[in-house]
Design an enzyme around this catalytic site. Sequence first.
Site, PDB file in Angstrom:
ATOM      1  N   ASN A 391      -7.006  -5.344  14.454  1.00  0.00           N
ATOM      2  CA  ASN A 391      -8.082  -6.249  14.853  1.00  0.00           C
ATOM      3  C   ASN A 391      -9.251  -5.493  15.473  1.00  0.00           C
ATOM      4  O   ASN A 391     -10.203  -5.135  14.810  1.00  0.00           O
ATOM      5  CB  ASN A 391      -7.551  -7.326  15.800  1.00  0.00           C
ATOM      6  CG  ASN A 391      -8.439  -8.548  15.872  1.00  0.00           C
ATOM      7  OD1 ASN A 391      -9.657  -8.463  15.743  1.00  0.00           O
ATOM      8  ND2 ASN A 391      -7.846  -9.703  16.068  1.00  0.00           N
ATOM      9  N   ASP A 392      -9.170  -5.216  16.771  1.00  0.00           N
ATOM     10  CA  ASP A 392     -10.313  -4.609  17.466  1.00  0.00           C
ATOM     11  C   ASP A 392     -10.701  -3.251  16.897  1.00  0.00           C
ATOM     12  O   ASP A 392     -11.884  -2.885  16.899  1.00  0.00           O
ATOM     13  CB  ASP A 392      -9.998  -4.464  18.963  1.00  0.00           C
ATOM     14  CG  ASP A 392      -9.786  -5.810  19.639  1.00  0.00           C
ATOM     15  OD1 ASP A 392     -10.448  -6.786  19.220  1.00  0.00           O
ATOM     16  OD2 ASP A 392      -8.959  -5.897  20.559  1.00  0.00           O
ATOM     17  N   VAL A 393      -9.735  -2.494  16.389  1.00  0.00           N
ATOM     18  CA  VAL A 393     -10.018  -1.140  15.919  1.00  0.00           C
ATOM     19  C   VAL A 393     -10.757  -1.116  14.591  1.00  0.00           C
ATOM     20  O   VAL A 393     -11.150  -0.051  14.112  1.00  0.00           O
ATOM     21  CB  VAL A 393      -8.728  -0.299  15.811  1.00  0.00           C
ATOM     22  CG1 VAL A 393      -8.066  -0.153  17.175  1.00  0.00           C
ATOM     23  CG2 VAL A 393      -7.760  -0.914  14.801  1.00  0.00           C
ATOM     24  N   PHE A 431      -6.825  -7.837  21.562  1.00  0.00           N
ATOM     25  CA  PHE A 431      -6.701  -7.647  22.991  1.00  0.00           C
ATOM     26  C   PHE A 431      -8.046  -7.725  23.706  1.00  0.00           C
ATOM     27  O   PHE A 431      -8.113  -8.044  24.883  1.00  0.00           O
ATOM     28  CB  PHE A 431      -6.037  -6.293  23.301  1.00  0.00           C
ATOM     29  CG  PHE A 431      -4.554  -6.305  23.062  1.00  0.00           C
ATOM     30  CD1 PHE A 431      -3.734  -7.180  23.727  1.00  0.00           C
ATOM     31  CD2 PHE A 431      -3.985  -5.418  22.160  1.00  0.00           C
ATOM     32  CE1 PHE A 431      -2.369  -7.194  23.510  1.00  0.00           C
ATOM     33  CE2 PHE A 431      -2.620  -5.413  21.935  1.00  0.00           C
ATOM     34  CZ  PHE A 431      -1.817  -6.306  22.612  1.00  0.00           C
ATOM     35  N   ALA A 432      -9.131  -7.427  23.011  1.00  0.00           N
ATOM     36  CA  ALA A 432     -10.444  -7.470  23.647  1.00  0.00           C
ATOM     37  C   ALA A 432     -10.901  -8.898  23.909  1.00  0.00           C
ATOM     38  O   ALA A 432     -11.851  -9.122  24.653  1.00  0.00           O
ATOM     39  CB  ALA A 432     -11.480  -6.751  22.783  1.00  0.00           C
TER      40      ALA A 432
END
Length: 465
Positions: A391-393, A431-432
């Site tokens: 996701n965030d990466v 997570f962000a």
Amino acid sequence: MLDARGSAIAVSYIIAAVLFIFGLKQLSSPSTARAGNRTAAIGMALALAATLLDRQIVSFWTIAIGTLIGAAIGVYFGRTVQMTAMPQMVALFNGMGGATAALVSVAEFLRLTRVGDIIGAGESISIVLGTAIGAISFTGSIIAFGKLQEILPGRPLQFPLQRFVNGLILVGVVALGAMVVMGGGTGFLWALFAAALLLGAMFVLPIGGGDMPVVISILNSLTGLAAALTGFVLHNQMLVVAGVLVGASGTLLTLLMSTAMNRSVANVLFGAFGATNNDVAASASAVGHTVRQTTPEDTAIALAYARSVVIVPGYGLAVAEAQHTVRELATDLEGRGVDVKYAIHPVAGRMPGHMNVLLAEANVPYDQLLEMDQVNGQFPQTDVVLVVGANDVVNPAARDDPSSPIYGMPILDVDRARNIIVLKRSMGHGFAGIDNALFYHEKTRMLFGDARQSLTQIGQALKSA
């Protein structure tokens, strides 16, 4: 002057230290990691054997019983814990190391006090630091375990004046430590131990689950430092060397991971990154754009006619335990002449190297694992990128949106590939706590569902494509 026994111990410790260093060096590459584990294990076995030659050992039966109990627990968890739960086990084992260092320091202080020996200032400082740092590492690791195991909420847990309260506890730990060094009794040491246990828990609670890989690394370095200090207390050179190696490697890993996220260690520890914030969560430029869905059959066709495919694993891959399924799919694609690679982000998953461990378990060839710097330049020539649970990466807002809380974090530039297919359970945030602009990109197709089931369906459709 050393006798023959003392000389044998000293030489064994030197050899063991060299084996530790070479083992750590081999662990830096997936292709030599297993050999590195064996090398370090041989060094540890040698160090333990040499330690048993020490004349100061009071009871070999106690050591034997403790070794058998510990070995049984270790073998059980080593054989039963799933690879997806490895971060939790690492956190738990790390905590046990910190607790051991703290309790040994306390036990040595009690012994010296009981026999009436004069405890020097240097030895007192080592005892105080070993107790405090070990206790902080223990409860901090337990909280990290709870967040990773989802016993505790993954979001930062905060309350008013939390930093002020933590500051007071820290001042109390320092004051109690000073009292012990100045000749205070065992009551002060036990109070120090209790205060440090509380500080460790309070230290990790306000840190979000997405930062647990860095936190585990920090706590690992603290455990190493506590072990080294315990070595000073016990006058055991091998324990000092081993503790210093663990502490130094943990510190370097912490700095590397912070750099990979473009964040300082202080921001990780005190920034409460990932706290629930509806305004932030809704601020991504992608909100309101169209989501384009696909099917396993259409995905199979896209993969079958591609020349190059890059698979991006994330935590969703671990949750679905889909590492073997994705490996089978990659093998089928390779049989069709498709060039398949895996793109590994430094902080993907929930522990350092989490994705590497999962893929290694599925026997993915090491040369197919590409780090971020290696693979980013290849995305524009890649026909299909298959994002499995990341996701965030892979969020392009980190590169393109200055208002994003993750702006500046190095990412995998998957949006520059010709086609992107994202396997995900839902449109949930990472997570962000923010939306992912990649999911709304015109070249992106979303395949919703459990990753392993989706990959299985793609594989079945591929066989008939």
